[in-house]
Design a protein around this motif. Structure first.
Motif, PDB file in Angstrom:
ATOM      1  N   GLU A   1       0.808  -1.267   0.138  1.00 23.03           N
ATOM      2  CA  GLU A   1       0.039   0.173   0.061  1.00 23.03           C
ATOM      3  C   GLU A   1       0.685   1.255   0.155  1.00 23.03           C
ATOM      4  OE1 GLU A   1      -3.987   1.826   2.163  1.00 23.03           O
ATOM      5  OE2 GLU A   1      -3.258  -0.152   2.798  1.00 23.03           O
ATOM      6  N   ARG A   2       1.996   1.246   0.743  1.00 16.03           N
ATOM      7  CA  ARG A   2       2.898   2.189   0.710  1.00 16.03           C
ATOM      8  C   ARG A   2       3.453   2.601  -0.700  1.00 16.03           C
ATOM      9  NH1 ARG A   2       4.753   4.745   5.137  1.00 16.03           N
ATOM     10  NH2 ARG A   2       6.762   4.780   4.682  1.00 16.03           N
ATOM     11  N   GLN A   3       3.551   1.593  -1.462  1.00 16.63           N
ATOM     12  CA  GLN A   3       4.022   1.629  -2.893  1.00 16.63           C
ATOM     13  C   GLN A   3       2.979   1.761  -3.972  1.00 16.63           C
ATOM     14  OE1 GLN A   3       7.612   1.346  -3.486  1.00 16.63           O
ATOM     15  NE2 GLN A   3       7.415   1.379  -1.068  1.00 16.63           N
ATOM     16  N   ASN A   4       1.860   2.277  -3.305  1.00  9.81           N
ATOM     17  CA  ASN A   4       0.585   2.531  -4.257  1.00  9.81           C
ATOM     18  C   ASN A   4       0.271   1.471  -5.035  1.00  9.81           C
ATOM     19  OD1 ASN A   4       0.620   5.571  -3.216  1.00  9.81           O
ATOM     20  ND2 ASN A   4       2.326   5.814  -4.552  1.00  9.81           N
ATOM     21  N   ALA A   5       0.356   0.297  -4.462  1.00  9.14           N
ATOM     22  CA  ALA A   5       0.133  -0.852  -5.190  1.00  9.14           C
ATOM     23  C   ALA A   5      -1.367  -1.599  -5.240  1.00  9.14           C
ATOM     24  CB  ALA A   5       1.134  -1.854  -4.965  1.00  9.14           C
ATOM     25  N   LEU A   6      -2.018  -0.697  -4.053  1.00  7.95           N
ATOM     26  CA  LEU A   6      -3.508  -1.264  -3.576  1.00  7.95           C
ATOM     27  C   LEU A   6      -4.291  -0.875  -4.793  1.00  7.95           C
ATOM     28  CD1 LEU A   6      -5.297  -2.704  -1.723  1.00  7.95           C
ATOM     29  CD2 LEU A   6      -5.650  -0.395  -0.590  1.00  7.95           C
ATOM     30  N   LEU A   7      -4.941  -1.856  -5.442  1.00  6.94           N
ATOM     31  CA  LEU A   7      -5.958  -1.531  -6.638  1.00  6.94           C
ATOM     32  C   LEU A   7      -7.359  -1.473  -5.743  1.00  6.94           C
ATOM     33  CD1 LEU A   7      -5.222  -3.877  -9.349  1.00  6.94           C
ATOM     34  CD2 LEU A   7      -4.589  -1.472  -9.122  1.00  6.94           C
TER      35      LEU A   7
ATOM     36  N   ASP B   1     -12.109  -8.015  -8.560  1.00  5.84           N
ATOM     37  CA  ASP B   1     -12.410  -7.642  -9.857  1.00  5.84           C
ATOM     38  C   ASP B   1     -11.186  -7.864 -11.049  1.00  5.84           C
ATOM     39  OD1 ASP B   1     -14.850  -6.696  -9.154  1.00  5.84           O
ATOM     40  OD2 ASP B   1     -14.146  -4.774  -8.513  1.00  5.84           O
ATOM     41  N   ASP B   2     -11.552  -8.717 -11.922  1.00  3.97           N
ATOM     42  CA  ASP B   2     -10.528  -9.141 -13.087  1.00  3.97           C
ATOM     43  C   ASP B   2      -9.104  -9.099 -12.420  1.00  3.97           C
ATOM     44  OD1 ASP B   2     -12.686  -8.927 -14.599  1.00  3.97           O
ATOM     45  OD2 ASP B   2     -12.652  -6.630 -14.837  1.00  3.97           O
ATOM     46  N   PRO B   3      -8.571 -10.016 -11.691  1.00  6.74           N
ATOM     47  CA  PRO B   3      -7.281 -10.113 -11.609  1.00  6.74           C
ATOM     48  C   PRO B   3      -6.603 -10.817 -12.597  1.00  6.74           C
ATOM     49  CG  PRO B   3      -8.419 -11.304  -9.828  1.00  6.74           C
ATOM     50  CD  PRO B   3      -9.404 -10.918 -10.960  1.00  6.74           C
ATOM     51  N   ILE B   4      -5.346 -10.275 -12.949  1.00  2.00           N
ATOM     52  CA  ILE B   4      -4.423 -10.798 -13.992  1.00  2.00           C
ATOM     53  C   ILE B   4      -3.223 -11.237 -13.615  1.00  2.00           C
ATOM     54  CG2 ILE B   4      -5.627  -9.011 -15.603  1.00  2.00           C
ATOM     55  CD1 ILE B   4      -2.879  -7.354 -15.401  1.00  2.00           C
ATOM     56  N   PRO B   5      -2.484 -11.924 -14.355  1.00  2.00           N
ATOM     57  CA  PRO B   5      -1.213 -12.615 -13.773  1.00  2.00           C
ATOM     58  C   PRO B   5      -0.267 -11.517 -13.073  1.00  2.00           C
ATOM     59  CG  PRO B   5      -1.703 -13.431 -16.148  1.00  2.00           C
ATOM     60  CD  PRO B   5      -2.604 -12.404 -15.734  1.00  2.00           C
ATOM     61  N   GLY B   6       0.300 -12.095 -12.032  1.00  2.00           N
ATOM     62  CA  GLY B   6       1.297 -11.071 -11.258  1.00  2.00           C
ATOM     63  C   GLY B   6       0.398 -10.404 -10.408  1.00  2.00           C
ATOM     64  N   ASP B   7      -0.871 -10.186 -10.463  1.00  2.00           N
ATOM     65  CA  ASP B   7      -1.364  -9.568  -9.185  1.00  2.00           C
ATOM     66  C   ASP B   7      -1.409 -10.422  -7.913  1.00  2.00           C
ATOM     67  OD1 ASP B   7      -2.246  -7.619 -11.164  1.00  2.00           O
ATOM     68  OD2 ASP B   7      -4.357  -7.886 -11.022  1.00  2.00           O
ATOM     69  N   ILE B   8      -1.498  -9.347  -6.754  1.00  2.00           N
ATOM     70  CA  ILE B   8      -1.245 -10.312  -5.376  1.00  2.00           C
ATOM     71  C   ILE B   8      -2.551  -9.897  -4.635  1.00  2.00           C
ATOM     72  CG2 ILE B   8      -0.072  -9.796  -3.509  1.00  2.00           C
ATOM     73  CD1 ILE B   8       2.165  -8.713  -5.303  1.00  2.00           C
ATOM     74  N   LEU B   9      -2.817 -10.906  -4.157  1.00  2.00           N
ATOM     75  CA  LEU B   9      -4.379 -11.038  -3.472  1.00  2.00           C
ATOM     76  C   LEU B   9      -3.994 -11.258  -1.839  1.00  2.00           C
ATOM     77  CD1 LEU B   9      -6.482 -12.915  -6.247  1.00  2.00           C
ATOM     78  CD2 LEU B   9      -5.800 -10.447  -5.952  1.00  2.00           C
ATOM     79  N   THR B  10      -4.906 -10.885  -1.111  1.00  2.00           N
ATOM     80  CA  THR B  10      -4.792 -11.213   0.232  1.00  2.00           C
ATOM     81  C   THR B  10      -5.911 -11.590   0.745  1.00  2.00           C
ATOM     82  OG1 THR B  10      -4.833  -9.112   1.283  1.00  2.00           O
ATOM     83  CG2 THR B  10      -2.584  -9.817   0.683  1.00  2.00           C
TER      84      THR B  10
ATOM     85  N   VAL C   1      -9.591  -9.524   1.185  1.00  2.00           N
ATOM     86  CA  VAL C   1      -9.156  -8.292   1.938  1.00  2.00           C
ATOM     87  C   VAL C   1      -8.636  -7.455   0.787  1.00  2.00           C
ATOM     88  CG1 VAL C   1      -7.340  -7.290   3.370  1.00  2.00           C
ATOM     89  CG2 VAL C   1      -8.651  -9.464   4.161  1.00  2.00           C
ATOM     90  N   GLY C   2      -7.309  -7.503   0.026  1.00  2.00           N
ATOM     91  CA  GLY C   2      -6.944  -6.741  -0.684  1.00  2.00           C
ATOM     92  C   GLY C   2      -6.144  -7.119  -2.059  1.00  2.00           C
ATOM     93  N   HIS C   3      -6.518  -6.500  -2.983  1.00  2.00           N
ATOM     94  CA  HIS C   3      -6.136  -6.679  -4.554  1.00  2.00           C
ATOM     95  C   HIS C   3      -4.952  -5.595  -5.043  1.00  2.00           C
ATOM     96  CE1 HIS C   3      -7.342  -7.147  -8.780  1.00  2.00           C
ATOM     97  NE2 HIS C   3      -6.197  -7.454  -8.720  1.00  2.00           N
ATOM     98  N   TYR C   4      -3.796  -6.201  -5.061  1.00  2.00           N
ATOM     99  CA  TYR C   4      -2.535  -5.406  -5.450  1.00  2.00           C
ATOM    100  C   TYR C   4      -1.916  -5.568  -6.665  1.00  2.00           C
ATOM    101  CZ  TYR C   4      -2.795  -5.050  -0.167  1.00  2.00           C
ATOM    102  OH  TYR C   4      -3.254  -4.811   1.047  1.00  2.00           O
ATOM    103  N   ARG C   5      -1.489  -4.559  -7.352  1.00  2.00           N
ATOM    104  CA  ARG C   5      -0.654  -4.594  -8.578  1.00  2.00           C
ATOM    105  C   ARG C   5       0.697  -3.960  -8.595  1.00  2.00           C
ATOM    106  NH1 ARG C   5      -4.502  -3.726 -13.315  1.00  2.00           N
ATOM    107  NH2 ARG C   5      -5.143  -5.703 -12.582  1.00  2.00           N
ATOM    108  N   TRP C   6       1.791  -4.641  -8.066  1.00  7.77           N
ATOM    109  CA  TRP C   6       3.136  -3.961  -7.721  1.00  7.77           C
ATOM    110  C   TRP C   6       3.878  -4.602  -8.791  1.00  7.77           C
ATOM    111  CZ3 TRP C   6       7.329  -6.861  -5.018  1.00  7.77           C
ATOM    112  CH2 TRP C   6       8.497  -5.989  -4.854  1.00  7.77           C
ATOM    113  N   ARG C   7       4.803  -3.567  -9.307  1.00  6.28           N
ATOM    114  CA  ARG C   7       5.888  -3.752 -10.194  1.00  6.28           C
ATOM    115  C   ARG C   7       7.132  -3.280  -9.861  1.00  6.28           C
ATOM    116  NH1 ARG C   7       2.132  -6.871 -11.203  1.00  6.28           N
ATOM    117  NH2 ARG C   7       0.886  -7.038 -13.182  1.00  6.28           N
ATOM    118  N   ALA C   8       7.852  -4.169  -9.268  1.00  3.96           N
ATOM    119  CA  ALA C   8       9.139  -3.593  -8.729  1.00  3.96           C
ATOM    120  C   ALA C   8      10.107  -2.869  -9.875  1.00  3.96           C
ATOM    121  CB  ALA C   8       9.830  -4.682  -8.105  1.00  3.96           C
TER     122      ALA C   8
END
Length: 209
Positions: A130-136, A149-158, A202-209
């Motif tokens: 969330e601090r990396q602004n990755a929370l969708l 909603d519409d998870p795609i490969p590489g998304d992170i779910l909790t 809980v959470g749906h994230y899309r983080w790209r390091a």
């Protein structure tokens, strides 16, 4: 030995001619999220057990044996393999600067960062992402565990397993017939998202390091 005339002509005919500005086609790298998804999938059959024991590990790039681990290790290992991104170091450095932004004090009574375990806790991963602004999106309270909603490969779910224990996984296929790689107790598995419907999203994230 030099080439005879017939051999040289045969080689010339067999070589494709390139037009002006053309170049030989090169394989394109997979998108960032696809690489993370594949790195998570590669753990299936390697990580065969679940062990939440506290372990002293090296820093940075520390790990327990890949044959075991917890749900967080799926993401940690995938990020290292796909992107050379070390969540152990990233989270430790962020916690060192912003310890009170993380739940370690109130959840575990810690007085400072611990590079052995901080990155392996889902609550800390959620905070860092969330601090990396990755929370969708944050799921509504008590949402079924397959309601993203519409998870795609590489998304992170909790999730919260049975509404309580934090859990995390990496989407390996989607947005249709969504599949997730996670370790909920029997090693790294790739399973349909619907199998988690009895837990709490809980959470749906899309983080790209």
């Amino acid at each position: 030995m030099g080439l005879n005339r017939r051999t040289a002509l045969g080689m010339l005919v067999a070589t494709p001619l390139l037009g002006a500005g053309e170049a030989f086609a090169r394989p394109q790298p997979a998108p960032s999220g696809e690489r993370l998804a594949q790195a998570a999938r590669d753990q299936v059959g390697v990580t065969k057990a679940y062990d939440p024991s506290y372990r002293a590990i090296p820093y940075p790039n520390g790990d327990v044996l890949r044959s075991t681990g917890v749900c967080a290790d799926v993401l940690i290992r995938a990020a290292r393999d796909a992107w050379r991104a070390d969540l152990q170091q990233l989270i430790h450095e962020d916690m060192t600067r912003n310890f009170d932004a993380y739940p370690s004090r109130r959840a575990w009574g810690l007085k400072g960062p611990d590079s052995n375990i901080d990155h392996r806790r889902v609550l800390n991963l959620e905070t860092y992402l969330e601090r990396q602004n990755a929370l969708l999106a944050r799921a509504p309270a008590k949402a079924a565990g397959d309601r993203f909603d519409d998870p795609i490969p590489g998304d992170i779910l909790t999730w919260r397993v049975w509404g309580q224990r934090p859990h995390i996984g990496v989407v390996s296929q989607g947005p249709e017939r969504v599949r997730v790689v996670h370790n909920i107790g029997w090693g790294a598995k790739e399973e349909p998202l619907w199998m988690l419907k009895f837990h709490t999203a809980v959470g749906h994230y899309r983080w790209r390091a």
